[in-house]
Design a protein around this motif. Structure first.
Motif, mmCIF file in Angstrom:
data_model
loop_
_atom_site.group_PDB
_atom_site.id
_atom_site.type_symbol
_atom_site.label_atom_id
_atom_site.label_comp_id
_atom_site.label_asym_id
_atom_site.label_seq_id
_atom_site.Cartn_x
_atom_site.Cartn_y
_atom_site.Cartn_z
ATOM 1 N N GLN A 1 0.821 -1.208 0.000
ATOM 2 C CA GLN A 1 0.000 0.000 0.000
ATOM 3 C C GLN A 1 0.857 1.261 0.000
ATOM 4 O OE1 GLN A 1 -2.894 -0.280 3.158
ATOM 5 N NE2 GLN A 1 -3.711 -2.204 2.374
ATOM 6 N N THR A 2 1.976 1.202 0.715
ATOM 7 C CA THR A 2 2.871 2.367 0.743
ATOM 8 C C THR A 2 3.344 2.706 -0.667
ATOM 9 O OG1 THR A 2 3.615 1.813 2.957
ATOM 10 C CG2 THR A 2 5.028 3.269 1.704
ATOM 11 N N LEU A 3 3.749 1.685 -1.400
ATOM 12 C CA LEU A 3 4.266 1.937 -2.743
ATOM 13 C C LEU A 3 3.142 2.299 -3.720
ATOM 14 C CD1 LEU A 3 7.040 -0.806 -2.881
ATOM 15 C CD2 LEU A 3 7.323 1.641 -2.496
ATOM 16 N N LEU A 4 1.966 1.708 -3.525
ATOM 17 C CA LEU A 4 0.824 2.096 -4.365
ATOM 18 C C LEU A 4 0.520 3.579 -4.157
ATOM 19 C CD1 LEU A 4 -1.698 -0.878 -3.822
ATOM 20 C CD2 LEU A 4 -0.191 -0.519 -5.781
ATOM 21 N N ALA A 5 0.639 4.016 -2.894
ATOM 22 C CA ALA A 5 0.366 5.424 -2.576
ATOM 23 C C ALA A 5 1.444 6.361 -3.104
ATOM 24 C CB ALA A 5 0.202 5.606 -1.068
ATOM 25 N N ARG A 6 2.520 5.782 -3.657
ATOM 26 C CA ARG A 6 3.522 6.616 -4.336
ATOM 27 C C ARG A 6 3.335 6.542 -5.849
ATOM 28 N NH1 ARG A 6 3.372 7.524 0.017
ATOM 29 N NH2 ARG A 6 4.884 7.218 1.673
ATOM 30 N N GLY A 7 2.326 5.787 -6.283
ATOM 31 C CA GLY A 7 2.025 5.748 -7.714
ATOM 32 C C GLY A 7 2.547 4.545 -8.463
ATOM 33 N N LEU A 8 3.155 3.585 -7.744
ATOM 34 C CA LEU A 8 3.578 2.364 -8.428
ATOM 35 C C LEU A 8 2.364 1.449 -8.574
ATOM 36 C CD1 LEU A 8 6.200 3.474 -6.914
ATOM 37 C CD2 LEU A 8 7.085 1.165 -7.210
#
Ligand SMILES: Nc1ncnc2c1ncn2[C@@H]1O[C@H](COP(=O)(O)OP(=O)(O)OP(=O)(O)O)[C@@H](O)[C@H]1O
Ligand SMILES: [Mg+2]
Lengths: 323, 244
Positions: free
Chosen positions: A289-296
């Motif tokens: 989720q952290t990386l999804l929230a950076r746009g990955l």
């Protein structure tokens, strides 16, 4: 192919420029199939190698008290698509010496290659020995890697061994390492493997902490995609006063892949202590989720998380000039 | 018009309305604070705006630039400029700080990562080669996470308790990052229990039981704190007519 060309090809496959390979102060041994195609020794290091029908039988000795400043470079390879390479290796690191090895096993074109290694490793009293083995496999998955090692780490000695297979297809890997750790010795056994398609990975890592205050850490970090399968058997026993052990098994599973882990920890002395840490399954949701929230997107995020897990090096390998 | 409009959002978890007909607007380029007692639904609101798994089935609507975010996945919301800094940032075994910081950034260079770290008061030489794992302290990890947010150049940043577990000196660095975001015209939401953090906002919201109790300038909303209205026992709940 001339011997020189074989060496050049081996080096190229592991990302070393054959025109400027190594300085004279770097010891090296290059083995193609069952031929020693290059060898350069330095004071303190002795190597005897006999070619056998399907490989070599070698005895590598680091003399008592010798300090080899730079890692010895070893390269085992099979360049053709098919072949069997059976390496019998006797490594004898004599007391109070210091040595390290950077080994590459390269099978860049393998469609049906079998690489078997049978090693006896003795790390003498108070000696320091670090071994790092990187596998470079081609895209076909046609490699069977079967390393077996029996290891004795003597009083006050330190031994770290690390197996890395990240680029290319794992193929089939079955390795079995067993170590006996004497008083005040330190053992570190690490495997980092990336499996995909129908790769099969079986790891048996065993350490017996039999000497007072011996310390041992077994680490396996594995990523599995597609229909790859892995089984990890980590065994750590401690039966000496103040022995300390740790088992760390992390397997990230994506797609149809299957992971199994069987950790055995056994403590037979009241002042010994062994810890065990395991995480097997899909990518951690908080990380994702952290990386999804950076746009990955999910695939990019998963790749990055796996890249991290597999790149976690030991103290020795993080000093190596590896790409 | 607000950059982000929360319009009559009701979100149920386990059948309970955690966000209850909640409406509020975020103004572009402003720093907003959200305060409210434990369990008020502040983190839930942040997760819902981000569209995290489990927080997507809500009534009402959330609009970014007037466009509904319904059905838009997390990474797509992030690509449109929304991002979230967790109260407890994740750990990534083996992942180098530089790779993490630049993960969502267009500019993946070491220089870009170093600048972000410097703003947060972390020496690049010391931190770039380390991993975002348990060897970083909680406060260091929080600052590394904020560095990754600076590096991605977002439009809206949701910060869930940016000060929790942070010492006074590090808090100054977090305020430095906040200042930089504001200078860039980024819209910020600070979820907090701290008056010091609240003071950095241009505007504040008071939440309780999943609804908005009041909004206004920081002085006024801070007053609820000072009058020990929080944690809210609903005795001091402002009368409906007091809320305009
Ligand atoms: N997944 C869930 N399922 C059920 N209830 C939940 C879930 N997540 C949160 N809640 C409940 O929703 C309410 C709001 O939680 P939330 O974390 O949003 O509060 P908060 O305002 O951030 O509080 P705090 O100040 O303690 O961080 C709490 O009562 C919590 O127990
Ligand atoms: Mg919260």
């Amino acid at each position: 192919m001339s011997t020189q060309n074989v060496v050049a090809e081996l080096l190229k496959s592991i990302g070393v420029n054959p025109d400027h390979p190594f300085g004279d102060d770097v010891a090296r041994i290059q083995v193609h199939q069952n031929h020693v195609v290059g060898i350069h020794l330095i004071p303190g290091l002795k190597v005897e190698a006999d070619e056998t029908k399907d490989g070599i039988a070698a005895h590598l000795l680091v003399e008592e008290g010798a300090v080899l400043k730079k890692p010895v470079h070893i390269c085992f390879g099979v360049l053709p698509e098919e072949g069997l390479q059976h390496i019998q290796l006797n490594i004898d690191i004599r007391q109070d010496s210091k040595a390290s090895i950077l080994a590459h096993c390269t099978f860049p074109n393998a469609k049906q290659v079998e690489h078997v290694m049978d090693a006896q490793i003795t790390v003498g009293p108070r000696a320091h020995y670090a071994y790092f083995e990187r596998h470079v496999h081609g895209p076909y998955g046609g490699v069977q890697v079967i390393p077996n090692a029996k290891i004795v780490v003597h009083e006050g000695a330190e031994f770290s061994t690390e197996f890395e297979l990240i680029k290319g297809r794992a193929g089939t890997i079955k390795f079995d390492y067993e170590a006996e750790c004497r008083a005040r010795s330190i053992l570190e056994m690490t495997a980092r493997i990336n499996g995909r398609e129908n790769d099969i990975i079986v790891i048996q890592e065993t350490a017996h902490l039999i000497g007072e205050a011996a310390r041992g850490a077994l680490t396996s970090h594995i990523a599995l995609r597609d229909s790859a399968r892995a089984e990890v058997f980590n065994t750590l026993t401690a039966n000496a006063p103040r022995a300390r052990g740790h088992v760390d098994c992390k397997e990230i599973v994506v797609g149809q892949a299957v992971a199994k882990a069987v950790p055995i920890v056994e403590v037979m002395h009241p002042t010994a202590h062994v810890t065990h840490e395991a995480a097997i399954g899909s990518v951690d949701s908080k990380q994702l989720q952290t990386l999804l929230a950076r746009g990955l997107d999910e695939e990019e995020a998963t790749d990055l998380i796996i890249e991290g897990l597999l790149s976690k090096k030991t103290a020795f390998s993080s000093t190596l000039p590896l790409s | 018009m607000g950059i982000l409009e929360i319009s009559h959002v009701t979100l149920r978890l386990d059948g309970r309305p955690i966000l209850n007909d909640l409406s509020l607007d975020l103004w572009e380029g402003h720093v907003h604070a959200i305060i409210g007692p434990n369990g008020a639904g502040k983190s839930t609101l942040a997760s819902t705006i981000m569209g995290l798994p489990g927080y997507t089935q809500y009534e009402g609507d959330i609009l970014l630039d007037g466009e509904s975010l319904k059905g838009i996945p997390v990474h797509e919301r992030a690509r449109r400029g929304i991002t979230l800094a967790w109260q407890e940032p994740a750990r990534f075994e083996g992942l180098p700080v530089q790779r993490f910081i630049t993960a969502g950034a267009k500019d993946k260079t070491r220089k870009h990562a170093a600048e972000a770290l410097e703003t947060l008061g972390l020496e690049p030489q010391k931190y770039l080669g380390r991993s975002v794992d348990k060897t970083l302290s909680g406060g260091e990890r929080k600052r590394v996470e904020l560095a990754s947010i600076l590096a991605m150049d977002p439009r809206i940043v949701l910060m869930d308790e940016p000060d929790s577990g942070i010492d006074v000196e590090a808090l100054e660095k977090i305020f430095e990052a906040l200042k930089q975001l504001k200078e860039r015209g980024v819209t910020v939401v600070l979820i907090t229990h701290s008056l010091t953090v609240l003071d950095r906002a241009d505007h504040a919201f008071l939440m309780c039981h999943g609804t908005l109790l009041d909004k206004g300038n920081v002085e006024k909303i801070g007053g609820y704190f000072r009058n020990k209205c929080l944690p809210c026992d609903h005795i001091n709940r402002p009368q409906k007519e007091e809320i305009q």
